[in-house]
Motif scaffolding. Structure first.
Motif, mmCIF file in Angstrom:
data_model
loop_
_atom_site.group_PDB
_atom_site.id
_atom_site.type_symbol
_atom_site.label_atom_id
_atom_site.label_comp_id
_atom_site.label_asym_id
_atom_site.label_seq_id
_atom_site.Cartn_x
_atom_site.Cartn_y
_atom_site.Cartn_z
ATOM 1 N N LEU A 1 5.587 -2.962 9.393
ATOM 2 C CA LEU A 1 4.490 -2.010 9.591
ATOM 3 C C LEU A 1 3.879 -2.141 10.981
ATOM 4 O O LEU A 1 3.450 -1.155 11.570
ATOM 5 C CB LEU A 1 3.408 -2.208 8.530
ATOM 6 C CG LEU A 1 3.597 -1.417 7.254
ATOM 7 C CD1 LEU A 1 2.594 -1.857 6.197
ATOM 8 C CD2 LEU A 1 3.479 0.065 7.514
ATOM 9 N N ARG A 2 3.850 -3.339 11.519
ATOM 10 C CA ARG A 2 3.339 -3.517 12.881
ATOM 11 C C ARG A 2 4.182 -2.727 13.875
ATOM 12 O O ARG A 2 3.664 -2.137 14.807
ATOM 13 C CB ARG A 2 3.333 -4.996 13.260
ATOM 14 C CG ARG A 2 2.331 -5.797 12.493
ATOM 15 C CD ARG A 2 2.422 -7.256 12.838
ATOM 16 N NE ARG A 2 1.496 -8.019 12.020
ATOM 17 C CZ ARG A 2 1.486 -9.327 11.962
ATOM 18 N NH1 ARG A 2 2.324 -10.040 12.681
ATOM 19 N NH2 ARG A 2 0.622 -9.943 11.198
ATOM 20 N N GLU A 3 5.484 -2.738 13.658
ATOM 21 C CA GLU A 3 6.387 -1.992 14.534
ATOM 22 C C GLU A 3 6.255 -0.494 14.283
ATOM 23 O O GLU A 3 6.294 0.300 15.218
ATOM 24 C CB GLU A 3 7.826 -2.458 14.299
ATOM 25 C CG GLU A 3 8.835 -1.800 15.188
ATOM 26 C CD GLU A 3 9.144 -2.570 16.454
ATOM 27 O OE1 GLU A 3 10.118 -2.198 17.107
ATOM 28 O OE2 GLU A 3 8.423 -3.520 16.794
ATOM 29 N N VAL A 4 6.086 -0.097 13.035
ATOM 30 C CA VAL A 4 5.957 1.320 12.695
ATOM 31 C C VAL A 4 4.699 1.904 13.326
ATOM 32 O O VAL A 4 4.714 3.034 13.825
ATOM 33 C CB VAL A 4 5.971 1.508 11.160
ATOM 34 C CG1 VAL A 4 5.519 2.900 10.765
ATOM 35 C CG2 VAL A 4 7.357 1.224 10.608
ATOM 36 N N VAL B 1 4.663 8.017 2.676
ATOM 37 C CA VAL B 1 4.819 6.670 2.117
ATOM 38 C C VAL B 1 3.571 5.838 2.370
ATOM 39 O O VAL B 1 3.095 5.122 1.492
ATOM 40 C CB VAL B 1 6.065 5.971 2.712
ATOM 41 C CG1 VAL B 1 6.158 4.531 2.234
ATOM 42 C CG2 VAL B 1 7.332 6.739 2.354
ATOM 43 N N TYR B 2 3.036 5.924 3.581
ATOM 44 C CA TYR B 2 1.836 5.170 3.967
ATOM 45 C C TYR B 2 0.777 6.136 4.501
ATOM 46 O O TYR B 2 0.606 6.290 5.711
ATOM 47 C CB TYR B 2 2.162 4.150 5.067
ATOM 48 C CG TYR B 2 3.122 3.061 4.669
ATOM 49 C CD1 TYR B 2 2.733 2.064 3.777
ATOM 50 C CD2 TYR B 2 4.403 3.006 5.197
ATOM 51 C CE1 TYR B 2 3.601 1.054 3.428
ATOM 52 C CE2 TYR B 2 5.284 1.995 4.850
ATOM 53 C CZ TYR B 2 4.875 1.030 3.963
ATOM 54 O OH TYR B 2 5.735 0.016 3.608
ATOM 55 N N ARG C 1 0.812 -1.209 0.000
ATOM 56 C CA ARG C 1 0.000 0.000 0.000
ATOM 57 C C ARG C 1 0.852 1.268 0.000
ATOM 58 O O ARG C 1 0.325 2.357 0.162
ATOM 59 C CB ARG C 1 -0.917 -0.003 1.219
ATOM 60 C CG ARG C 1 -1.925 -1.130 1.175
ATOM 61 C CD ARG C 1 -2.821 -1.149 2.378
ATOM 62 N NE ARG C 1 -3.684 0.021 2.402
ATOM 63 C CZ ARG C 1 -4.485 0.320 3.415
ATOM 64 N NH1 ARG C 1 -4.523 -0.450 4.473
ATOM 65 N NH2 ARG C 1 -5.236 1.388 3.384
ATOM 66 N N ALA C 2 2.135 1.141 -0.184
ATOM 67 C CA ALA C 2 3.026 2.297 -0.165
ATOM 68 C C ALA C 2 2.825 3.150 -1.411
ATOM 69 O O ALA C 2 2.485 2.637 -2.478
ATOM 70 C CB ALA C 2 4.475 1.850 -0.057
ATOM 71 N N THR C 3 3.069 4.442 -1.269
ATOM 72 C CA THR C 3 2.930 5.366 -2.399
ATOM 73 C C THR C 3 4.225 5.503 -3.189
ATOM 74 O O THR C 3 4.220 6.111 -4.249
ATOM 75 C CB THR C 3 2.495 6.756 -1.906
ATOM 76 O OG1 THR C 3 3.478 7.250 -0.980
ATOM 77 C CG2 THR C 3 1.133 6.697 -1.248
#
Length: 178
Positions: free
Chosen positions: A48-51, A161-162, A24-26
């Motif tokens: 992504l879970r960590e982000v 980015v997300y 799903r990143a741009t």
């Protein structure tokens, strides 16, 4: 009949994207073949879970005795990779794939490396916290592989980015606010 109809509707329903869904990143993804991209996305999902919880963990680190010169948004890709290996019982993507995801986000400016001194200080505080909290836990007084693998998240760039992260939790909502 209504239970059958509800079952059919749930079966026919379109899946809803999760916050943690990869892809799903741009920004453009690296040119990889199908199987490499699948491994890349698997590591991206775990990172992504960590982000998503980067600010929460940053607050935990900031609450320690010694203040660290960071922006308060921290992730540990090594810890994420260890969780991935635990979940897949060692059959998940190899470490260079996770490193490629980190490099991809670092090249985009969403992740920033910390200086070696700051990483060492955070690693020492991680070890001290485990010693304090892990009384009786075997290995609590040993350094972990990922203790020195701390990166700083640039929330503004990560939201570029997300963009969907703006809806995840209060920390990301505040970061997205003008």
């Amino acid at each position: 009949m209504s239970r059958l109809r509800a079952w059919w509707r749930s079966l026919d329903e379109q899946p809803r994207p999760s916050v943690y869904d990869a892809g799903r990143a741009t920004i453009p993804y690296p040119p990889l073949d199908r199987s490499e991209l699948a491994r890349f996305h698997r590591c991206e999902t775990y990172l992504l879970r960590e982000v998503v919880d980067a600010r929460s963990w940053g607050r935990q680190v900031d609450a320690r005795v010694v203040p660290f010169p960071t922006n308060g948004w921290l992730v540990m890709p090594g810890r994420v990779y260890s969780a991935l290996m635990d979940d897949t019982r060692g059959s998940g993507p190899r470490r260079p794939v996770m490193d490629a995801v980190v490099t991809w986000l670092a090249d985009a400016g969403a992740l920033q490396p910390l200086s070696e001194r700051i990483r060492d200080d955070i690693a020492a505080s991680n070890l001290e916290e485990r010693r304090r909290d892990g009384v009786g836990y075997i290995g609590a007084d040993q350094p972990r592989d990922w203790d020195h693998d701390t990166w700083q998240v640039d929330p503004d760039r990560m939201l570029e980015v997300y963009p969907h992260l703006a809806d995840v939790n209060t920390d990301w909502e505040r970061a997205a606010a003008p």
